[in-house]
Design a protein around this motif. Sequence first.
Motif, PDB file in Angstrom:
ATOM      1  N   THR A   1       0.830  -1.209   0.000  1.00 18.67           N
ATOM      2  CA  THR A   1       0.000   0.000   0.000  1.00 18.67           C
ATOM      3  C   THR A   1       0.864   1.259   0.000  1.00 18.67           C
ATOM      4  N   ASP A   2       2.093   1.150  -0.487  1.00 14.53           N
ATOM      5  CA  ASP A   2       3.036   2.258  -0.396  1.00 14.53           C
ATOM      6  C   ASP A   2       2.519   3.536  -1.044  1.00 14.53           C
TER       7      ASP A   2
ATOM      8  N   LEU B   1      -1.148   9.709   1.661  1.00 15.34           N
ATOM      9  CA  LEU B   1      -1.543  10.210   2.989  1.00 15.34           C
ATOM     10  C   LEU B   1      -0.729  11.458   3.328  1.00 15.34           C
ATOM     11  N   GLY B   2       0.553  11.392   3.009  1.00 17.24           N
ATOM     12  CA  GLY B   2       1.412  12.546   3.230  1.00 17.24           C
ATOM     13  C   GLY B   2       0.978  13.725   2.363  1.00 17.24           C
TER      14      GLY B   2
ATOM     15  N   ALA C   1       5.682  12.474  -3.202  1.00 10.93           N
ATOM     16  CA  ALA C   1       5.278  11.963  -1.887  1.00 10.93           C
ATOM     17  C   ALA C   1       5.869  10.577  -1.643  1.00 10.93           C
ATOM     18  N   LEU C   2       5.934   9.785  -2.719  1.00 10.96           N
ATOM     19  CA  LEU C   2       6.504   8.437  -2.598  1.00 10.96           C
ATOM     20  C   LEU C   2       7.982   8.512  -2.216  1.00 10.96           C
TER      21      LEU C   2
ATOM     22  N   PRO D   1      10.141   7.028   2.744  1.00  5.83           N
ATOM     23  CA  PRO D   1      11.176   6.506   3.656  1.00  5.83           C
ATOM     24  C   PRO D   1      11.444   7.439   4.841  1.00  5.83           C
ATOM     25  N   ASP D   2      11.394   8.730   4.606  1.00  5.53           N
ATOM     26  CA  ASP D   2      11.583   9.683   5.713  1.00  5.53           C
ATOM     27  C   ASP D   2      10.435   9.571   6.710  1.00  5.53           C
ATOM     28  N   ALA D   3       9.221   9.420   6.184  1.00  2.00           N
ATOM     29  CA  ALA D   3       8.056   9.282   7.061  1.00  2.00           C
ATOM     30  C   ALA D   3       8.184   8.019   7.910  1.00  2.00           C
TER      31      ALA D   3
END
Lengths: 194, 225
Positions: free
Chosen positions: A89-90, A96-97, A149-150, A154-156
């Motif tokens: 669900t990436d 979402l971000g 956003a994708l 990784p930061d999220a």
Amino acid sequence: MLLKIFLDFKSPAAYLAIKPTVALIEEYHPEVQWLAVRSTQKKQPKPAANAGKGSIHRYVRGLARMQTHLLYAGIQGIEMKFPDSDSCTDLALAALGYTAKSDLGSLPFIHAAFSAHWSQQADLNDLEVVLGILSDRGYRPKESDLKAALEELPDAERVAHEAGVFEAPSYLIADQMFLGREHLPWIKLILASG
Amino acid sequence: MQLMKALESDARLIVYIDIKSPYAFVAIQPTLELESKLKMRFDWRPLTLDIPSYLGSATKSQGKVVQANRSSAQWQAVRYAYRDARRYAERQGYILKGTTKIWDSSIANIGILWVMQHHRTRLADYFSTVYPLFWRRELDIEDVYRVVDCLDAIGVNSEGFIEYQQTVGRELHDNLQAQLHSSGIYGVPTYVFDRHILFGREHLPLVQWHLAGRQGEAPDMAYLI
């Protein structure tokens, strides 16, 4: 008071947490951040006839968890169909971000994405699917917005892990981390005191 | 001696617990309260978790792990589980120290069978003695004489227990353990009622709703505080 809520759309526990969490938010009106965390959802294979205790345990546990989720989905009156295979669900997590920066906020997308995954088995890692969900809810993302956003996902994830979050749904409030909606009574106490 | 069937009981609710489980520890008080509130007698049974077989094993010395075969994800989940159980235990007025090793809790668990069979009215006393002492690291539950001390302390006749936990009680216990996975039971606390098998005290609201006659809407899961 700030309430951070970490979700993953493929998490059945996170799906079932939305209704009671939103009810709590509507009662106490905290500042809310909806954030992404990749949860681990793996179908446990049926163990072979000579399988060890560990395999049997994991299978029995997986089956029981699924049945319990379905029980509470019935109680909540929401549709829940488990996918036949493991999901990614990436892209939806990245979206979402994106929605967090929108005037619409994240909630319309959250409701729609969960429903798409759990009612229609939608592929939430498909660009067309995720763009469609966003557009249907009034967001106006460009393809480049989602790709950006994708890249931030990784930061999220790192932010989530640094906060001690490793599964969904997780709640961060008043320096406490709670995993699961079963903690909502305690979270309610914190909100009521603040 | 009548062997037990994992999902059958004359009682309306079967409760499976393990003395060495922190989550079972914090489930005891709310479950006893529910039993009292509903004026029922639940069927309390031991489930002796075989933790190394499905979660990795670990031994500690001076607070540090010296030997482990758990993944980092497993460790993260275990650390969270203990922190979580500890904060709820503290709300109940208990101390919950980290465990020093994976214990064999079968003797203390067979003690549950002993008390259920011989002194049912003292079961709550047994729990409120054994559990808090163990989780303060003041009770060696692998020492049968310490478990006997606990029985004596709560006024339960312990004569015959040492033999019981080696023979009849051991057979009852082992026979029950052998049925659990195939019955769909895998952890503690587990609540069994009317074809439902639910793992975790978060289901106590639903258990209560069901046992009290299913009045009104069924509740969602929640840790009662």
